[in-house]
Design a protein around this motif. Structure first.
Motif, mmCIF file in Angstrom:
data_model
loop_
_atom_site.group_PDB
_atom_site.id
_atom_site.type_symbol
_atom_site.label_atom_id
_atom_site.label_comp_id
_atom_site.label_asym_id
_atom_site.label_seq_id
_atom_site.Cartn_x
_atom_site.Cartn_y
_atom_site.Cartn_z
ATOM 1 N N GLY A 175 38.613 43.132 57.615
ATOM 2 C CA GLY A 175 39.479 43.687 56.591
ATOM 3 C C GLY A 175 39.346 42.930 55.278
ATOM 4 N N HIS A 176 39.192 41.644 55.374
ATOM 5 C CA HIS A 176 39.017 40.842 54.159
ATOM 6 C C HIS A 176 37.720 41.221 53.453
ATOM 7 N N VAL A 177 36.652 41.360 54.208
ATOM 8 C CA VAL A 177 35.371 41.749 53.610
ATOM 9 C C VAL A 177 35.504 43.099 52.914
ATOM 10 N N ARG A 178 36.091 44.057 53.613
ATOM 11 C CA ARG A 178 36.261 45.391 53.029
ATOM 12 C C ARG A 178 37.064 45.337 51.746
ATOM 13 N N ALA A 179 38.165 44.605 51.782
ATOM 14 C CA ALA A 179 39.029 44.532 50.601
ATOM 15 C C ALA A 179 38.268 43.956 49.413
ATOM 16 N N LEU A 180 37.481 42.931 49.668
ATOM 17 C CA LEU A 180 36.754 42.294 48.569
ATOM 18 C C LEU A 180 35.647 43.193 48.038
ATOM 19 N N VAL A 181 34.998 43.908 48.939
ATOM 20 C CA VAL A 181 33.957 44.840 48.495
ATOM 21 C C VAL A 181 34.563 45.911 47.603
ATOM 22 N N LEU A 182 35.719 46.415 48.012
ATOM 23 C CA LEU A 182 36.381 47.444 47.205
ATOM 24 C C LEU A 182 36.771 46.887 45.847
ATOM 25 N N GLN A 183 37.292 45.670 45.854
ATOM 26 C CA GLN A 183 37.732 45.062 44.610
ATOM 27 C C GLN A 183 36.559 44.835 43.666
ATOM 28 N N ALA A 184 35.453 44.359 44.226
ATOM 29 C CA ALA A 184 34.291 44.051 43.395
ATOM 30 C C ALA A 184 33.495 45.300 43.070
#
Lengths: 226, 226
Positions: A156-165
DNA sequence: CAGTACTGTGTCCATCGTACGCTAATTAAA
DNA sequence: TTTAATTAGCGTACGATGGACACAGTACTG
């Protein structure tokens, strides 16, 4: 019923020698082209027509290899995830390696954050990634449920960061940022802390910060359990 | 350019007395109907036609109040988020309240996990939620970037859990689970740890586990900074 | 009363996913 | 070698989607 078709695409059975003409297309070629399309122009640009154009075939030819768009996206997803990494060291360094590998793997395919999510039929690569993470947690005192929770937390952390970036495809990320700046300029009085937080140039590493937080928390739970 | 239309919908300006006929529709009615539709039948069921049918008007009437589907979804999102909670206590209990309130708010609207994500134009409610969380972190030694990171971590956790608990709309969640059980039954030899992890009945509280992990990690960073 | 701005509506269009049937290619069976 | 079975690719067609546009009627402004 519908799920069967996903399983069939993601876990192909080895049929014997086939009879008709030699296939010019294959699931692999289709998936590769679709992934390239999504990387360049976003997931919503992956339309049957454009995909067929890119492959030099007719739109309906695709349906001989993929039952529909949903299954195509599932195939793209599992293909783009790639093979899981080999981990070594204790659980902490293993999970760190795992998460960083996932981060590197997701970055070129931001759309994965939208497709590798929610209840879905797992493909071989995705199950491999899950198995690798569980391997790192093997031997810790955590129960089976909690191990899955940890993996969910990290992915979930990876996904969130990918979306943010990453950025939305419909409108540019820069446009969105501009719009938000305009909003804060107009209504900032109601949100002073937000204005202050966005006022500073973001020089920190959000990925690293979150990852460290999560691993720290997991360590505490492992200590509890042990 | 496109982002302007989002701003216009989310931050309406108070126009003076208008001239034409009394509007039978309003952004509020449209948003309420669209939210109900999405709650019952999923986000992809929110089509202009069905929305108009539900409101008893023609499809094109909607475009007088909402410039397009994207802006409609943005409006639904900010409306469904609702007003942010009031927090009290130290940063830890405040953030816990915040996250639990978000969890309660997201649960009836699982589609929020797909729409309140990625680069987007913020609405007043969403900014209010952000401001509330930043308020809880005020006074801690964390820098502005890190405060935003913490909020992203917590909201990411809520989204992940909603997705996990919710269910895809196209196919039933039960179907997916069945399909995955079948896959593990057929190919389980390659994924022994995964089989073992899914073999146990999940009795734990994934939301609570992840929240505790994250807060524990944040506490460590605050201790570092302080 | 005239003019003007605004709401709701009907019509039309490009694009989307996909169902269906045809043709040609290839191999298995006769 | 002929013939039948099976399969790949394709052309056409259909329903649903988001949205452009012009026109109608309605209410406020001068």
């Amino acid at each position: 019923m519908t799920a069967d078709t996903f399983t069939a695409v993601l876990w192909p059975e080895d049929h014997g020698p086939r009879r008709g003409p030699k296939p010019a297309l294959s699931k692999e070629r289709i998936a590769a082209e679709a992934i390239a399309l999504a990387d360049n122009a976003g997931l919503e640009a992956v339309t049957m027509q454009r995909l067929a154009d890119g492959l030099g075939c007719a739109k309906m030819a695709l349906y001989r290899h993929v039952p529909g768009r949903g299954e195509l996206i599932a195939l793209m997803t599992d293909t783009a995830l790639g093979t899981p990494p080999e981990l070594d060291g204790d659980w902490r360094t293993g999970l760190r390696q795992w998460t960083e590998a996932a981060w590197r793997g997701f970055t070129p395919h931001p759309w994965l954050a939208y497709t590798a999510v929610g209840p879905r039929v797992f493909g071989p690569n995705e199950l491999g990634w899950l198995e690798a993470a569980l391997g790192a947690l093997d031997g810790t005192g955590l129960g089976p449920d909690q191990r899955l929770d940890v993996v969910a937390l990290l992915s979930g952390h990876v996904r969130a960061l990918v979306l943010q970036a990453g950025g939305a495809y419909g409108t540019t990320e820069a446009e969105m940022i501009d719009a938000n700046h305009g909003i804060l300029a107009a209504h900032g009085d109601d949100f002073p802390l937000t204005v202050a937080a966005f006022g500073h140039t973001g020089t920190d590493n959000a990925f690293e910060f979150g990852l460290t937080c999560i691993l720290e928390g997991v360590a505490a739970r492992i200590a509890d359990a042990g």
